[in-house]
Design a protein around this motif. Structure first.
Motif, PDB file in Angstrom:
ATOM      1  N   UNK A  17     -12.498   0.932 -10.392  1.00  0.00           N
ATOM      2  CA  UNK A  17     -12.629   0.061  -9.258  1.00  0.00           C
ATOM      3  C   UNK A  17     -12.291  -1.368  -9.527  1.00  0.00           C
ATOM      4  N   UNK A  18     -12.898  -1.952 -10.303  1.00  0.00           N
ATOM      5  CA  UNK A  18     -12.439  -3.077 -10.608  1.00  0.00           C
ATOM      6  C   UNK A  18     -11.287  -3.489 -11.089  1.00  0.00           C
ATOM      7  N   UNK A  19     -10.669  -2.652 -11.912  1.00  0.00           N
ATOM      8  CA  UNK A  19      -9.121  -2.889 -12.051  1.00  0.00           C
ATOM      9  C   UNK A  19      -8.337  -2.505 -10.798  1.00  0.00           C
ATOM     10  N   UNK A  20      -8.533  -1.480 -10.119  1.00  0.00           N
ATOM     11  CA  UNK A  20      -7.653  -1.502  -8.907  1.00  0.00           C
ATOM     12  C   UNK A  20      -7.685  -2.641  -8.065  1.00  0.00           C
ATOM     13  N   UNK A  21      -8.846  -3.065  -7.810  1.00  0.00           N
ATOM     14  CA  UNK A  21      -9.352  -4.292  -7.152  1.00  0.00           C
ATOM     15  C   UNK A  21      -8.588  -5.569  -7.516  1.00  0.00           C
ATOM     16  N   UNK A  22      -8.470  -5.745  -8.732  1.00  0.00           N
ATOM     17  CA  UNK A  22      -7.674  -6.920  -9.410  1.00  0.00           C
ATOM     18  C   UNK A  22      -6.123  -6.728  -9.235  1.00  0.00           C
ATOM     19  N   UNK A  23      -5.693  -5.447  -9.187  1.00  0.00           N
ATOM     20  CA  UNK A  23      -4.195  -5.286  -9.129  1.00  0.00           C
ATOM     21  C   UNK A  23      -3.764  -5.407  -7.823  1.00  0.00           C
ATOM     22  N   UNK A  24      -4.507  -5.067  -6.751  1.00  0.00           N
ATOM     23  CA  UNK A  24      -4.436  -5.393  -5.364  1.00  0.00           C
ATOM     24  C   UNK A  24      -4.563  -6.777  -4.916  1.00  0.00           C
ATOM     25  N   UNK A  25      -5.669  -7.485  -5.646  1.00  0.00           N
ATOM     26  CA  UNK A  25      -5.547  -9.035  -5.344  1.00  0.00           C
ATOM     27  C   UNK A  25      -4.145  -9.588  -5.913  1.00  0.00           C
ATOM     28  N   UNK A  26      -3.919  -9.194  -7.099  1.00  0.00           N
ATOM     29  CA  UNK A  26      -2.714  -9.720  -7.873  1.00  0.00           C
ATOM     30  C   UNK A  26      -1.360  -9.473  -6.844  1.00  0.00           C
ATOM     31  N   UNK A  27      -1.411  -8.204  -6.318  1.00  0.00           N
ATOM     32  CA  UNK A  27      -0.151  -7.786  -5.411  1.00  0.00           C
ATOM     33  C   UNK A  27      -0.186  -8.774  -3.889  1.00  0.00           C
ATOM     34  N   UNK A  28      -1.551  -8.892  -3.327  1.00  0.00           N
ATOM     35  CA  UNK A  28      -1.529  -9.750  -2.423  1.00  0.00           C
ATOM     36  C   UNK A  28      -1.192 -11.022  -2.438  1.00  0.00           C
ATOM     37  N   UNK A  29      -1.630 -11.702  -3.669  1.00  0.00           N
ATOM     38  CA  UNK A  29      -1.532 -13.151  -4.036  1.00  0.00           C
ATOM     39  C   UNK A  29      -0.016 -13.353  -4.221  1.00  0.00           C
ATOM     40  N   UNK A  30       0.882 -12.308  -5.105  1.00  0.00           N
ATOM     41  CA  UNK A  30       2.135 -12.438  -5.232  1.00  0.00           C
ATOM     42  C   UNK A  30       3.009 -12.250  -4.049  1.00  0.00           C
ATOM     43  N   UNK A  31       2.719 -11.740  -3.150  1.00  0.00           N
ATOM     44  CA  UNK A  31       3.345 -11.326  -1.834  1.00  0.00           C
ATOM     45  C   UNK A  31       3.286 -12.704  -1.315  1.00  0.00           C
ATOM     46  N   UNK A  32       1.939 -13.249  -0.937  1.00  0.00           N
ATOM     47  CA  UNK A  32       1.877 -14.691  -0.366  1.00  0.00           C
ATOM     48  C   UNK A  32       2.735 -15.925  -1.061  1.00  0.00           C
ATOM     49  N   UNK A  33       2.920 -15.850  -2.220  1.00  0.00           N
ATOM     50  CA  UNK A  33       3.804 -16.794  -3.047  1.00  0.00           C
ATOM     51  C   UNK A  33       5.132 -16.501  -2.834  1.00  0.00           C
ATOM     52  N   UNK A  34       5.650 -15.211  -2.376  1.00  0.00           N
ATOM     53  CA  UNK A  34       6.987 -14.801  -2.073  1.00  0.00           C
ATOM     54  C   UNK A  34       7.280 -15.437  -0.739  1.00  0.00           C
ATOM     55  N   UNK A  35       6.341 -15.184   0.177  1.00  0.00           N
ATOM     56  CA  UNK A  35       6.675 -15.546   1.446  1.00  0.00           C
ATOM     57  C   UNK A  35       6.438 -17.162   1.528  1.00  0.00           C
TER      58      UNK A  35
END
Length: 93
Positions: A17-35
């Motif tokens: 669960x912690x690993x999947x949460x970290x991956x989800x946070x990484x994806x969201x933050x990466x999307x925010x940087x792209x935008x």
């Protein structure tokens, strides 16, 4: 099928669960940087004329955010690795 092999313990489930949460946070933050980059670099919006300096700013911020939990706050225990292991697994070839 009654053996311990393949059994999911609470510790393993917590790590998953912690690993999947970290991956989800990484994806969201990466999307925010792209935008954010799109907004800054778009000629109709902010029109930042220096894309390389923008990349340097982002990398400095990311390096600082990565440095703080490991070296300053000691949230994560540092990994001990040999030079040979580092060169074979971390450094791109």
């Amino acid at each position: 099928m009654g053996g311990k092999c393949g059994a999911l313990t609470k510790g393993i489930i917590k790590k998953i669960i912690l690993s999947y949460t970290n991956v989800a946070i990484w994806i969201v933050l990466s999307l925010n940087v792209i935008v954010f980059n799109k907004y800054i670099l778009d000629k109709k919006l902010y029109d930042w004329p220096f894309p390389i300096s923008l990349t340097v700013i982002h990398m400095t911020f990311c390096s600082t955010v990565a440095f703080l939990p490991f070296r300053v706050f000691k949230v994560v225990e540092p990994v001990q690795m040999t030079r040979a292991f580092y060169l074979s697994s971390v450094v791109p070839t």
